[in-house]
Design a protein around this motif. Sequence first.
Motif, short mmCIF file in Angstrom:
data_model
loop_
_atom_site.label_atom_id
_atom_site.label_comp_id
_atom_site.label_asym_id
_atom_site.label_seq_id
_atom_site.Cartn_x
_atom_site.Cartn_y
_atom_site.Cartn_z
N THR A 168 37.76 4.31 6.36
CA THR A 168 37.12 3.10 6.89
C THR A 168 36.49 2.28 5.77
OG1 THR A 168 36.67 4.18 9.02
CG2 THR A 168 35.34 2.25 8.46
N LEU A 169 35.80 2.95 4.86
CA LEU A 169 35.16 2.25 3.75
C LEU A 169 36.21 1.58 2.86
CD1 LEU A 169 32.66 1.52 2.07
CD2 LEU A 169 32.89 3.74 0.91
N LEU A 177 35.60 13.88 9.88
CA LEU A 177 34.69 12.74 9.92
C LEU A 177 34.59 12.08 8.56
CD1 LEU A 177 32.56 10.95 11.28
CD2 LEU A 177 30.86 12.72 10.76
N LEU A 178 34.42 12.90 7.51
CA LEU A 178 34.31 12.35 6.16
C LEU A 178 35.59 11.62 5.76
CD1 LEU A 178 32.51 15.29 4.29
CD2 LEU A 178 31.53 13.12 5.05
N SER A 179 36.73 12.18 6.12
CA SER A 179 38.00 11.53 5.81
C SER A 179 38.10 10.17 6.50
CB SER A 179 39.16 12.43 6.25
OG SER A 179 40.40 11.81 5.99
N TRP A 180 37.68 10.12 7.75
CA TRP A 180 37.70 8.85 8.50
C TRP A 180 36.75 7.85 7.86
CZ3 TRP A 180 33.93 6.12 11.20
CH2 TRP A 180 34.40 5.05 11.97
N LEU A 181 35.56 8.30 7.45
CA LEU A 181 34.59 7.40 6.83
C LEU A 181 35.12 6.83 5.51
CD1 LEU A 181 31.23 9.31 7.47
CD2 LEU A 181 31.99 7.18 8.53
N VAL A 182 35.77 7.68 4.73
CA VAL A 182 36.34 7.22 3.46
C VAL A 182 37.43 6.19 3.72
CG1 VAL A 182 37.72 7.90 1.46
CG2 VAL A 182 35.76 9.29 2.15
N LEU A 204 36.68 -6.56 9.12
CA LEU A 204 37.14 -6.22 7.77
C LEU A 204 37.85 -4.87 7.76
CD1 LEU A 204 34.02 -7.39 5.73
CD2 LEU A 204 36.27 -8.49 5.81
N TRP A 205 37.32 -3.92 8.50
CA TRP A 205 37.93 -2.58 8.56
C TRP A 205 39.33 -2.65 9.18
CZ3 TRP A 205 37.19 0.33 13.59
CH2 TRP A 205 38.01 1.46 13.62
N VAL A 206 39.42 -3.25 10.37
CA VAL A 206 40.72 -3.32 11.05
C VAL A 206 41.69 -4.18 10.24
CG1 VAL A 206 41.92 -4.07 13.12
CG2 VAL A 206 39.71 -2.93 13.32
N GLY A 207 41.22 -5.33 9.75
CA GLY A 207 42.09 -6.19 8.95
C GLY A 207 42.57 -5.51 7.69
N GLY A 208 41.67 -4.84 6.98
CA GLY A 208 42.05 -4.13 5.77
C GLY A 208 43.03 -3.01 6.05
#
Length: 337
Positions: free
Chosen positions: A284-285, A277-282, A238-242
């Motif tokens: 990714t979400l 890290l927080l930017s990447w997590l956001v 879902l992450w990669v597809g999105g």
Amino acid sequence: MSGGLVALLDDVAALARIAAASVDDVAAGAAKAGAKAAGVVVDDAAVTPQYVSGADPSRELPMIKKIFWGSIRNKLLIILPALLLISAFIPWIIPFILMLGGTYLCYEGAEKVWHKLRGGHHEEEEAPAVERGHDAEAKVVKGAITTDFILSCEIMVISMNEVATESIWVRAFILVLVAFAITVLVYGAVALIVKMDDIGVHLAAKDSPRSKRFGRLLVTGMPAVLATITFVGTIAMLWVGGHIMLQGAHDLGWHAPYDLVHAIEHPVAGVAVVGGLLSWLVDTLCSTVVGLAWGLVVMAVVGPLLKVLPFGKAKGGHNEATAQAGNGGHGPDQHKD
């Protein structure tokens, strides 16, 4: 590569010089391409064990070996030449191919989430039936290689897109490295997974109390390991597809979704130490949410068609004909004495 095997052999010296001169770029490109394809890799590792889980223990590794070489042929003899030709003559079509692959990832991930939320006996329905005989094993291997072809296409297209600015020979060399590295990683992990219960049974039969405990832990822990791999694979798809859909829409002129995600990222990006890290997590979400939403839309459109078309998919998200295991033996819950 686009000129065929003879042309490739004629130019092998030139390729070697290019590779030697650009070894750092090739290594970096391969790492970048492989990392971006990680979501599909995890799903590949999660999907493949189902094909041999009902097979006789003595046939599990030979079947995986056949699937491994089938996967290599898929990547190097079919997908790689096709991608190099496309990138050389009609590169404008790559974003559309990439978004088609991203749509497939979103659909697969959303389908798994949907069935999980619905509950019921979906897991049992996916479990492979046990058939006997050489023909059954050949059918399983062929089905697994067919499914691998779809996943390999996604891996190679994603990887190609990451190194699209390189020369054609560097692209070819990087994609060969990615193809071998990812296939070894996936099927090495699959081999370890499918034999883990046998290792556990063997250790449990030892005289040492520690060996017995560890063996029982391996046997009882494998369902949780497989469930974890499946969960991570679903989220990664879902992450990669999105992310592919967001980037593709942006590249094609629809900037609003992509810009919205970056606007959400902006407040956390400046946080000291952990901002990156927080930017990447956001990101990714947000990509995962987009992937799930798009996957559900595709499910709503495609689902009814798959129920009436003769080549429709099985409920488990993979071709029903390939969910057959060969040479009756032990499954995940059946172990040798």
